[in-house]
Structures are given as structure tokens and as C-alpha cells.
Write a protein that holds these residues in place. Structure first.
Motif, short mmCIF file in Angstrom:
data_model
loop_
_atom_site.label_atom_id
_atom_site.label_comp_id
_atom_site.label_asym_id
_atom_site.label_seq_id
_atom_site.Cartn_x
_atom_site.Cartn_y
_atom_site.Cartn_z
N ALA A 32 0.85 -1.20 0.00
CA ALA A 32 0.00 0.00 0.00
C ALA A 32 0.88 1.25 0.00
CB ALA A 32 -0.90 0.00 1.24
N ASP A 34 -0.70 4.37 -1.19
CA ASP A 34 -1.66 5.41 -1.58
C ASP A 34 -1.75 6.56 -0.58
OD1 ASP A 34 -2.76 3.72 0.34
OD2 ASP A 34 -4.78 3.77 -0.48
N HIS A 35 -1.05 6.45 0.55
CA HIS A 35 -1.20 7.42 1.65
C HIS A 35 -1.12 8.90 1.23
CE1 HIS A 35 0.14 3.52 2.99
NE2 HIS A 35 -0.19 3.77 4.24
N PHE A 38 -4.03 11.72 0.86
CA PHE A 38 -4.57 12.61 1.90
C PHE A 38 -3.56 12.94 2.99
CE2 PHE A 38 -5.91 9.98 5.66
CZ PHE A 38 -5.54 8.74 5.18
N ARG A 84 -6.00 3.59 -6.36
CA ARG A 84 -6.86 4.36 -5.43
C ARG A 84 -7.64 5.42 -6.22
NH1 ARG A 84 -9.29 5.72 -0.67
NH2 ARG A 84 -7.73 4.46 0.35
N ILE A 152 -12.39 -0.57 0.93
CA ILE A 152 -11.57 -0.37 2.14
C ILE A 152 -12.45 0.04 3.31
CG2 ILE A 152 -9.73 1.01 3.16
CD1 ILE A 152 -8.68 1.47 0.27
N LYS A 195 -10.87 -4.84 2.26
CA LYS A 195 -9.68 -4.53 3.07
C LYS A 195 -10.17 -4.06 4.43
CE LYS A 195 -5.97 -1.08 2.87
NZ LYS A 195 -5.19 -0.30 1.89
N TYR A 197 -9.04 -4.30 9.05
CA TYR A 197 -7.95 -4.31 10.04
C TYR A 197 -8.03 -5.59 10.85
CZ TYR A 197 -7.08 0.52 8.84
OH TYR A 197 -6.77 1.66 8.15
N ALA A 216 -5.02 -4.29 6.32
CA ALA A 216 -4.14 -3.11 6.34
C ALA A 216 -3.19 -3.24 7.53
CB ALA A 216 -4.96 -1.83 6.47
N GLY A 217 -2.07 -2.56 7.43
CA GLY A 217 -1.08 -2.69 8.50
C GLY A 217 -1.29 -1.72 9.64
N GLY A 218 -1.77 -0.52 9.33
CA GLY A 218 -1.92 0.50 10.37
C GLY A 218 -0.61 1.20 10.68
N ASP A 242 -2.62 -5.81 2.68
CA ASP A 242 -2.35 -4.63 1.83
C ASP A 242 -1.64 -3.67 2.78
OD1 ASP A 242 -2.21 -2.76 -0.16
OD2 ASP A 242 -4.31 -2.16 -0.04
N MET A 243 -0.34 -3.87 2.92
CA MET A 243 0.41 -3.26 4.02
C MET A 243 1.29 -2.12 3.50
SD MET A 243 2.92 -5.26 6.72
CE MET A 243 1.63 -6.20 7.50
N GLY A 244 1.30 -1.02 4.24
CA GLY A 244 2.08 0.13 3.85
C GLY A 244 3.18 0.47 4.84
N ARG A 245 2.81 1.26 5.86
CA ARG A 245 3.83 1.82 6.76
C ARG A 245 4.71 0.78 7.42
NH1 ARG A 245 -0.69 5.42 9.53
NH2 ARG A 245 -1.85 3.63 8.72
C1 R5P Z 1 -5.19 4.36 4.05
O1 R5P Z 1 -5.84 5.32 3.92
C2 R5P Z 1 -4.76 3.61 2.94
O2 R5P Z 1 -5.83 2.94 2.33
C3 R5P Z 1 -3.65 2.65 3.23
O3 R5P Z 1 -3.39 1.99 2.05
C4 R5P Z 1 -3.96 1.64 4.28
O4 R5P Z 1 -4.19 2.28 5.49
C5 R5P Z 1 -2.87 0.60 4.40
O5 R5P Z 1 -1.68 1.18 4.74
P1 R5P Z 1 -1.05 0.95 6.17
O6 R5P Z 1 -0.59 -0.47 6.21
O7 R5P Z 1 0.07 1.92 6.26
O8 R5P Z 1 -2.13 1.20 7.19
#
Ligand code: R5P
Length: 285
Positions: A32, A34-35, A38, A84, A152, A195, A197, A216-218, A242-245
Motif C-alpha cells: 500500500a 496510496d497514503h 490525503f 486508489r 476499504i 480490506k 484491520y 491493512a497494516g496501520g 495490503d500493508m504500507g507503513r
Molecule cells: C489508508 O488510507 C490507505 O488505504 C492505506 O493503504 C492503508 O491504510 C494501508 O496502509 P497501512 O498499512 O500503512 O495502514
């Protein structure tokens, strides 16, 4: 996973991002990114050309917004894209986060060769109806082209405060009940993938949702903890992440995504995945 009900186009696109393991179960590790739609230029995504390009080849799919995709990612990489397409909000107005609209059209997604689109739905927010309608509208348009729709479960500022582990927390908030409720509504209004948590009693979320679920990872947490909730989510029936941070803000992002993949695709335990992470970092796998 029920690929059969979707028709050839959507099934083929799902098969591009969900990979079978030796037991014939399909899982995915999406990255992920797409952050910024926003958040603006957040840590790890300030210049994705430097930070994200090197790790895209490890992902089974990526989920950027249009700006990062077109200006920062390599078009010669064949990693599938879930684009996104909703937005209209900004972290500068936290109380308006749920006020999302369709920003990027399905035609744009086709032009950019995405296999699907992603849309946030804010259940129990001021803009619940509007965001469900965004999903329904996109699902109808995407279906003309056989594009996938990833819905999502978005948590706005108020809800984030109530979810245990986020903000001040709220012990009376039943996260599994909320995510089961929200995820099923997202499925019913046209999502091919939900998607959400990870939370305690995640089996309740899984039981009420029949489409594939990705987690999602959070917020960034220690690598070992991120690997643990990944393992717990997959064990409780999630089909991937779908992991980002927790990947691009890790000390070693390329090594972290490989450690996550070892759990999702190979059934490694969090401790085994942590060893893989450390060995890859040291260059001694
Ligand atoms: C959040 O608005 C986005 O959809 C992110 O793609 C989603 O939160 C996943 O990213 P993360 O793992 O950093 O939470």
C-alpha cells in the motif's frame, strides 16, 4: 477462494495478484502506497522513486493513487496495480476525513492499466451513505471492464480513537463486530475484495464475509509485532495483506516485505520470519 462466480476477466485479474500455496490456497501481499492522497509527503513516501521503486518487484500487487503511479513508479515493472480512486480529503481537516468522493474515473484506471480500483467506505461516519454510493457507482462502472473493486473499511478520526490500540482506545468498542458489519456492507455493495484491520476475534469478521479479505497494516509498530499480527490474521482466515507503513517505514523495507511474504505464502511463524528478516538484512540468508 471462490474465483468461479466472477467471470473470466475478473478471475484472471484476481489470479494475477493472488498466488496459490502448496495446499492450493490463494494469498496476496499487496504493497500500500496510496497514503499521499490525503497524508501528503509522509515518511517513506516523500520520494517514492527512491524508496518504493526498489521494493515494488517483491509485491504481488501495489495500491498507489494516480500521482505516485504516473510520476514515481516504473511502467516496465509488471506488478499488478489496484488504483486508489476516491479522495477529496486531507489530514489538515481530520474531522472531514470521511467526506470522500470519486476522484479518478474507471476510464483513467483502464488507461493506466490497473487491474482494479480501491475505494474507501466510512461506516458509522457523517458520510456513510455518500461513501457507500461511491463504492456502488464504481462497482457498476468497473464491472463493464471486468476490473476488480477493492473496498476499504476506512476508519475516520472519531472511530480511530475508539479502536483499541489506536489513540486513547475504548474498551467498550467491539472491533470484530464493527469490522464484520462494515466488511459485509462493503461486499454487498460491490467489492470483490474487502480490506479491513486485524482485531481480536477476527474469525467473526471472516465468517460474515465471503469475498477475499486483505489486512491493512496501520501505524508503524516494531517489525516483530507486525509479523505477529500478519501471522494471526492469516491463521484466522485472511487472504493476505495490503500493508504500507509497516513495510516502507521499516528499517529494511525490501527485507520486511520478504519476511511478510514468508508468512503469507509459506506459512512461516513470526519468529521464523524474523530470522529471515535479520538474515536478509545481514546478507546471509
Ligand atoms: C489508508 O488510507 C490507505 O488505504 C492505506 O493503504 C492503508 O491504510 C494501508 O496502509 P497501512 O498499512 O500503512 O495502514
Amino acid at each position: 477462494m471462490n474465483f468461479g462466480a466472477l467471470g473470466w476477466g475478473k478471475t484472471n485479474r484476481l489470479a494475477q495478484m493472488f498466488k496459490p500455496n502448496q495446499d492450493g490456497e490463494y494469498h496476496t501481499v499487496m504493497l500500500a502506497v496510496d497514503h499521499p492522497y490525503f497524508y501528503g509527503p509522509t515518511e517513506g513516501l516523500i520520494d517514492p522513486r527512491k524508496t518504493i521503486r526498489p521494493i515494488v518487484p517483491y509485491a504481488d500487487a501495489i495500491s498507489p493513487a494516480k500521482g505516485t503511479l504516473e510520476y514515481c513508479l516504473d511502467p516496465f515493472v509488471t506488478t499488478p496495480v489496484i488504483l486508489r480512486v476516491t479522495g477529496g480529503n486531507s489530514l489538515t481537516r481530520r474531522d472531514e476525513l470521511s467526506n470522500e468522493h470519486i476522484i479518478t474515473s474507471v476510464d483513467e484506471a483502464v488507461r493506466l492499466n490497473a487491474i482494479g480500483v480501491s475505494v474507501s467506505v466510512y461506516i458509522d461516519s457523517d458520510h456513510q451513505t455518500q461513501t457507500i454510493k461511491n463504492l456502488g457507482t464504481l462497482a457498476n462502472q468497473a464491472s463493464k471492464y471486468g476490473l476488480l473493486v477493492l473496498g476499504i473499511t476506512a476508519v475516520g478520526a472519531t472511530l480511530e480513537q475508539r479502536i483499541k490500540g489506536e489513540g486513547a482506545g475504548d474498551d467498550t468498542f467491539d472491533a470484530a463486530r464493527y469490522f464484520a458489519h462494515a466488511g459485509r456492507i462493503i461486499q454487498e455493495n460491490g467489492a470483490d475484495i474487502v480490506k479491513t484491520y486485524y482485531c481480536d476475534n477476527f474469525e467473526q469478521v471472516r465468517e460474515g464475509i465471503q469475498v477475499p479479505i486483505v489486512i491493512a497494516g496501520g501505524k508503524k509498530i516494531p517489525e516483530q509485532e507486525a509479523l505477529e499480527f500478519t501471522y494471526n490474521a492469516i491463521s484466522a482466515g485472511a487472504n493476505g495483506v495490503d500493508m504500507g507503513r509497516n513495510i516502507f517505514q521499516a528499517e529494511a523495507p525490501a527485507e520486511m516485505i520478504q519476511a511478510v511474504k514468508s508468512i503469507v505464502h509459506e506459512g512461516k511463524t513470526p519468529d521464523e520470519a524474523m530470522v529471515i528478516y535479520d538474515e536478509l538484512k545481514q546478507g546471509t540468508p
